[in-house]
Scaffold this motif. Sequence first.
Motif, PDB file in Angstrom:
ATOM      1  N   ASP A 270      17.919 -29.798 116.621  1.00 59.94           N
ATOM      2  CA  ASP A 270      16.138 -29.663 115.607  1.00 59.94           C
ATOM      3  C   ASP A 270      14.972 -28.969 116.758  1.00 59.94           C
ATOM      4  N   LEU A 271      15.258 -29.949 117.249  1.00 55.57           N
ATOM      5  CA  LEU A 271      13.781 -29.517 118.879  1.00 55.57           C
ATOM      6  C   LEU A 271      13.877 -28.064 119.364  1.00 55.57           C
TER       7      LEU A 271
ATOM      8  N   GLY B 104       4.664 -31.339 116.121  1.00 52.45           N
ATOM      9  CA  GLY B 104       3.709 -32.577 115.449  1.00 52.45           C
ATOM     10  C   GLY B 104       2.522 -32.083 114.233  1.00 52.45           C
ATOM     11  N   ARG B 105       1.757 -30.639 115.432  1.00 54.31           N
ATOM     12  CA  ARG B 105       0.377 -30.355 114.642  1.00 54.31           C
ATOM     13  C   ARG B 105       0.411 -28.772 113.596  1.00 54.31           C
ATOM     14  N   VAL B 106       1.519 -28.277 113.485  1.00 56.72           N
ATOM     15  CA  VAL B 106       1.921 -27.222 113.028  1.00 56.72           C
ATOM     16  C   VAL B 106       3.117 -27.143 111.688  1.00 56.72           C
TER      17      VAL B 106
ATOM     18  N   PRO C 234       5.043 -32.154 130.912  1.00 61.92           N
ATOM     19  CA  PRO C 234       3.913 -30.925 130.515  1.00 61.92           C
ATOM     20  C   PRO C 234       5.210 -31.063 129.333  1.00 61.92           C
ATOM     21  N   ALA C 235       6.635 -30.992 129.817  1.00 61.99           N
ATOM     22  CA  ALA C 235       7.532 -31.166 128.391  1.00 61.99           C
ATOM     23  C   ALA C 235       7.219 -32.257 127.313  1.00 61.99           C
ATOM     24  N   TYR C 236       6.476 -32.462 127.054  1.00 65.90           N
ATOM     25  CA  TYR C 236       6.224 -33.491 126.015  1.00 65.90           C
ATOM     26  C   TYR C 236       5.282 -32.503 125.418  1.00 65.90           C
TER      27      TYR C 236
ATOM     28  N   GLY D  86       5.151 -38.093 116.730  1.00 62.44           N
ATOM     29  CA  GLY D  86       6.178 -39.195 116.034  1.00 62.44           C
ATOM     30  C   GLY D  86       7.306 -39.362 115.031  1.00 62.44           C
ATOM     31  N   ILE D  87       7.071 -38.144 114.740  1.00 62.19           N
ATOM     32  CA  ILE D  87       7.991 -37.756 113.815  1.00 62.19           C
ATOM     33  C   ILE D  87       9.716 -36.520 114.694  1.00 62.19           C
ATOM     34  N   VAL D  88       9.103 -35.945 115.121  1.00 63.71           N
ATOM     35  CA  VAL D  88       9.150 -35.122 116.269  1.00 63.71           C
ATOM     36  C   VAL D  88       9.767 -35.049 117.078  1.00 63.71           C
ATOM     37  N   GLU D  89       9.382 -36.375 117.811  1.00 61.72           N
ATOM     38  CA  GLU D  89      10.166 -37.267 119.389  1.00 61.72           C
ATOM     39  C   GLU D  89      11.239 -37.257 118.386  1.00 61.72           C
ATOM     40  N   ASN D  90      11.514 -37.974 117.253  1.00 64.85           N
ATOM     41  CA  ASN D  90      12.666 -38.482 117.139  1.00 64.85           C
ATOM     42  C   ASN D  90      13.843 -37.769 116.188  1.00 64.85           C
TER      43      ASN D  90
END
Length: 146
Positions: A104-105, A80-82, A71-73, A95-99
């Motif tokens: 920053d996250l 990544g959608r917004v 669920p943390a994902y 994929g961009i957000v997870e890197n």
Amino acid sequence: MGVGPVQAPAPATAAAPAPAVRQTLRTEFPFQLPRGYVDESGTVHQDGVMRLATARDELVPLRDVRVQENPAYLSVVLLGRVITRLGSVPMVHDGIVENMFASDLAFLQDFYRQINAEGHTRAAVQCPHCAEPFEVELGGSRLGES
């Protein structure tokens, strides 16, 4: 003396209704990442734009296998959608957000909560014992929570 013909008073002109003031809803918000996303070529991207989330944006990730397993994902998929723009990155996706760097996250998670809660996630309250005013955080610990 003769009295001339009586004229009816001129009809009152109805005041034209004031033009409706059209209020526009702001749906996109610029941001600047504290550190920045570093792409494969080493370019740092800090400036971006995030749009308001729709109900669909919050529901679709729940069907994602990665979110169901962890669920943390959810925040990674949702961001990544917004995020509609990030520097010169051609397309922003999960994929961009997870890197991104953790700082920053965290910044983007707070920013998401802020813009989707009409600009703030704090409420002014008063202590029931001493009547001193203070603010409390209303946002959940993860995106999609309240």
